[in-house]
Scaffold this motif. Structure first.
Motif, PDB file in Angstrom:
ATOM      1  N   TYR B  27     -91.096  16.401  45.634  1.00 19.67           N
ATOM      2  CA  TYR B  27     -92.072  17.444  45.952  1.00 19.67           C
ATOM      3  C   TYR B  27     -93.074  16.967  47.016  1.00 19.67           C
ATOM      4  CZ  TYR B  27     -96.178  20.387  45.274  1.00 19.67           C
ATOM      5  OH  TYR B  27     -97.261  21.186  45.469  1.00 19.67           O
ATOM      6  N   PHE B  28     -93.626  15.766  46.753  1.00 24.52           N
ATOM      7  CA  PHE B  28     -94.634  15.284  47.728  1.00 24.52           C
ATOM      8  C   PHE B  28     -94.010  14.944  49.067  1.00 24.52           C
ATOM      9  CE2 PHE B  28     -97.079  14.578  43.807  1.00 24.52           C
ATOM     10  CZ  PHE B  28     -98.170  15.363  44.145  1.00 24.52           C
ATOM     11  N   ASN B  29     -92.843  14.392  49.055  1.00 24.54           N
ATOM     12  CA  ASN B  29     -92.162  14.097  50.309  1.00 24.54           C
ATOM     13  C   ASN B  29     -91.913  15.354  51.114  1.00 24.54           C
ATOM     14  OD1 ASN B  29     -92.038  11.392  50.228  1.00 24.54           O
ATOM     15  ND2 ASN B  29     -89.985  11.265  49.349  1.00 24.54           N
ATOM     16  N   MET B  30     -91.447  16.385  50.390  1.00 21.80           N
ATOM     17  CA  MET B  30     -91.101  17.615  51.078  1.00 21.80           C
ATOM     18  C   MET B  30     -92.354  18.251  51.670  1.00 21.80           C
ATOM     19  SD  MET B  30     -88.515  20.440  49.702  1.00 21.80           S
ATOM     20  CE  MET B  30     -89.623  21.482  48.813  1.00 21.80           C
ATOM     21  N   LEU B  31     -93.448  18.235  50.856  1.00 19.71           N
ATOM     22  CA  LEU B  31     -94.710  18.820  51.325  1.00 19.71           C
ATOM     23  C   LEU B  31     -95.207  18.104  52.569  1.00 19.71           C
ATOM     24  CD1 LEU B  31     -96.022  21.178  49.937  1.00 19.71           C
ATOM     25  CD2 LEU B  31     -97.681  19.603  48.927  1.00 19.71           C
ATOM     26  N   ASN B  32     -95.136  16.784  52.548  1.00 19.07           N
ATOM     27  CA  ASN B  32     -95.547  15.990  53.707  1.00 19.07           C
ATOM     28  C   ASN B  32     -94.740  16.346  54.942  1.00 19.07           C
ATOM     29  OD1 ASN B  32     -97.708  14.554  52.944  1.00 19.07           O
ATOM     30  ND2 ASN B  32     -96.518  12.823  52.121  1.00 19.07           N
ATOM     31  N   GLU B  33     -93.444  16.475  54.725  1.00 17.24           N
ATOM     32  CA  GLU B  33     -92.526  16.768  55.825  1.00 17.24           C
ATOM     33  C   GLU B  33     -92.881  18.118  56.438  1.00 17.24           C
ATOM     34  OE1 GLU B  33     -90.161  15.442  58.375  1.00 17.24           O
ATOM     35  OE2 GLU B  33     -90.573  14.231  56.570  1.00 17.24           O
ATOM     36  N   ILE B  34     -93.115  19.093  55.537  1.00 13.40           N
ATOM     37  CA  ILE B  34     -93.462  20.449  56.002  1.00 13.40           C
ATOM     38  C   ILE B  34     -94.748  20.405  56.833  1.00 13.40           C
ATOM     39  CG2 ILE B  34     -94.253  22.726  55.234  1.00 13.40           C
ATOM     40  CD1 ILE B  34     -92.329  22.391  52.844  1.00 13.40           C
ATOM     41  N   LYS B  35     -95.759  19.677  56.274  1.00 10.70           N
ATOM     42  CA  LYS B  35     -97.056  19.635  56.959  1.00 10.70           C
ATOM     43  C   LYS B  35     -96.949  18.977  58.323  1.00 10.70           C
ATOM     44  CE  LYS B  35    -100.010  19.813  52.929  1.00 10.70           C
ATOM     45  NZ  LYS B  35    -100.756  19.006  51.957  1.00 10.70           N
TER      46      LYS B  35
END
Lengths: 225, 427
Positions: B27-35
């Motif tokens: 979840y956090f990886n994906m959020l970071n990637e999106i941002k």
């Protein structure tokens, strides 16, 4: 009456010999296979007591040879081996009876008497003592020419005593004879005592010339009076 | 708990932990990637706006977010110099198809400053972003599904593959459960080429073989010892009998001799019982033929009639069926005789002995002591409750015969009535 005892245990042999001599039998002994064979075929005996396990041979072999000669019908096997096979083999070879060690002398005595009686059976299988007569085949007892009613156990006990006339019959020998092997209960003795009490009463009231005496509280003896 | 279920339990717990941790990291990886991808877009947007503003100064008057996602405000030089490019999450009121009125929606915003014709401006560029609670919800469901699929997969693998793997083990265990010392002919076997199972088989069978040897040796010893005792006992008894017959004894001496004789007689009985048990266990009696239990019962009751009358005990026999069994006749007799004798001897005056025979069992009940016997101990050797005078082997013999023929023997007690039941499962 001549009896041969074939037994390798000398102490037991001397016990049996002493007991049989009290009955005024002529007793000869053999302690191993070869001397037994020798005696059996040289002399004639009215009864042979045969131990199965002997030094240098088996009692069953002696029996087999006796059977060939037609002399096996008066053999009583005495063995420590209470195995059914031995019993069947022995009886098949013509032995008359099979007695397992240890036995009471009274029991041995009764068995020998039975063999001897069957041997010179003159049509009447009866024991006469004084004014009494025990008819074994018809299970009847006469005293003073009168028929005395006895129950089964009383008859068996009296029969046993008459075969062991003048001999000690211990309570346990009696209980064992009447009840078979598993006589391990005090009630047996009470019962035997009760039967003997009744027997004594019946003998007394019939004026029978025999009586059952107590011996030291260990056993009984039937005597002629 | 079965091994399969146990392994399933551990696997489910550890997979739950792994999947949970994985979901959070994911979840956090994906959020970071999106941002970071949105931030790149914002940077690009910033450059475009500044370029456009150089040509079209009306852009500089666009002070509020409205149809386009940026706002420009003039600021003084000092403030402009203090502004550094800054990306952050914030909310803007927006309305989309499923909203009734504008709602705060998460956006990614870039705040920066630029200089144009000696004037300083602050620029805010925004881009709508994925809603975090939606993302978490989606992700949670995905994770739950993943978990369910994994567990189902493991159950399937467990049931098919592991069951097949463990089959030789369970087969072996089954044979081991049925194994009886002295009765079973074959050692349990494991059909497998798995090393552990074969090792287990070898270890267990070595142990069993040692046990069988010890068991046989013990049986043989009891048999031989009892057998060797017969002759000395015979000599002792007969010697004492002759001693008494020869007379000339003081009364006291005779009493002592009587006591010794009684002791020897007890030894003889004990010895005979032990010999009988040893013979039963060594299967010396195998002259099996069809035996009518009804006849055996009748014969034994007949033999005991006078004794029962003497003890004031009444017999009653209820033959509901003909019970015919394959047995050695002498053992059938010992079995019935020991039970009926016990029922008579351990009775009370004016008591009763009742025998019931049905198609596959018989039952002997007697009135007696109000004390219940210990059902677990009565069949063991030398158990003598209340100082009973017997050898303590009568019921042990009954048990040995029952075991030899796989009969089921049971004891029950109800209101001072003791019952022994023997069931013949093979009739």
């Amino acid at each position: 009456m001549k009896i041969l005892v074939i037994e390798d245990e000398t102490q037991l042999l001397s016990n049996i010999k002493a007991s049989l001599e009290k009955e005024n039998f002529l007793v000869e002994t053999a302690t191993d296979y070869h001397s037994a064979i020798e005696k059996v075929f040289v002399y004639d005996y009215d009864c042979v007591l045969l131990d199965i396990m002997l030094p240098r041979g088996s009692g069953l072999d002696i029996l087999a040879q006796l059977k060939k000669e037609g002399k096996s019908e008066n053999v009583i096997i005495i063995s420590a081996k209470d195995s059914l096979d031995d019993k069947l083999n022995g009886l098949e070879l013509g032995a008359d009876d099979y007695l397992t060690k240890p036995f009471h002398l009274a029991e041995l005595n009764a068995r020998i008497k039975a063999v001897l009686r069957r041997k010179d059976l003159n049509g009447n299988n009866a024991i006469e003592l004084g004014n009494t007569k025990l008819d074994v085949d018809n299970r009847q007892f006469w005293a003073n020419n009168k028929l005395i009613a006895l129950n089964r156990k009383e008859f068996d006990i009296l029969n046993y005593f008459m075969l062991n006339k003048d001999r000690l019959v211990t309570k346990s020998a009696l209980a064992e004879h009447v009840w078979g092997d598993n006589s391990d209960n005090a009630d047996n003795f009470d019962f035997v005592y009760y039967q003997i009490k009744n027997l004594r009463k019946k003998l007394q009231s019939a004026n029978a010339e025999i009586e059952i005496q107590s011996i030291y509280g260990i056993g009984y003896k039937l005597v002629e009076i | 708990m079965k091994l399969l279920n146990q392994s399933l339990k551990y696997l489910s717990i550890s997979i739950l932990a792994i999947v949970t941790i994985w979901a959070m990291v994911f979840y956090f990886n994906m959020l970071n990637e999106i941002k970071s991808s949105i931030d790149e877009g914002l940077e690009n947007y910033k450059r475009l706006i500044i370029q456009n503003a150089q040509q079209d100064s009306t852009l500089l008057t666009k002070n509020y977010f409205d149809e386009s996602f940026f706002a420009i405000q003039r600021i003084n030089k000092q403030k402009a110099l203090s502004i550094k490019d800054k990306y952050f999450d914030t909310v803007l009121y927006m309305q989309d198809a499923d909203d009734d009125k504008p709602e705060p929606e998460p956006v990614r915003m870039l705040v920066t400053a630029f200089e144009l014709n000696d004037e300083y401006y602050e620029l805010k560029v925004a881009n709508s972003m994925v809603e975090e609670d939606d993302l978490i919800k989606e992700l949670l469901w995905d994770v739950i599904w993943l978990y369910i699929v994994l567990i189902l997969g493991i159950v399937l693998i467990n049931n098919v593959a592991l069951k097949k793997l463990w089959k030789p083990f369970y087969d072996f265990l089954d044979q081991l459960k049925k194994f009886r010392l002295g009765n079973s002919q074959h050692l349990p076997d494991a059909n497998s080429n798995i090393k552990e199972f074969n090792d287990l088989k070898v270890a267990v069978n070595t142990l069993l073989e040692e046990n069988i040897t010890a068991f046989n040796r013990q049986k043989q010893f009891i048999g031989n010892a009892s057998h060797e005792l017969q002759t000395p006992l015979a000599i002792a008894i007969n010697k004492l009998e002759l001693l008494i017959e020869n007379g000339n004894l003081q009364h006291e001496q005779a009493e002592n001799i009587a006591e010794v004789m009684e002791i020897i007689n007890r030894l003889v009985r004990l010895n005979k019982s032990l010999l009988l048990i040893s013979k039963i266990e060594n299967k010396h009696f195998l002259d099996n033929r069809s035996v009518s239990l009804n006849e055996v019962v009748q014969k034994n009751i007949h033999d005991l009639e006078e004794m029962a009358r003497f003890k004031k005990v009444e017999f009653s026999v209820n033959e509901k069926a003909e019970l015919s069994v394959q047995m050695d006749i002498s053992l059938a007799n010992v079995l019935v005789s020991n039970l009926i004798r016990n029922a008579v001897f351990h009775n009370i005056p004016n008591g009763k002995v009742s025998v019931e025979i049905i198609a596959d069992s018989f039952r002997i009940c007697n009135t007696g002591s109000s004390q219940e016997l210990d059902g677990d101990l009565i069949f063991t050797r030398f158990y003598k409750p209340n100082n009973s005078k017997g050898t303590g082997l009568g019921l042990a013999i009954v048990k040995a015969i029952s075991d030899l023929y796989n009969l089921k023997i049971s004891y029950s007690f109800d209101k001072a009535v003791h019952c022994f039941q023997i069931e013949f499962p093979n009739t």
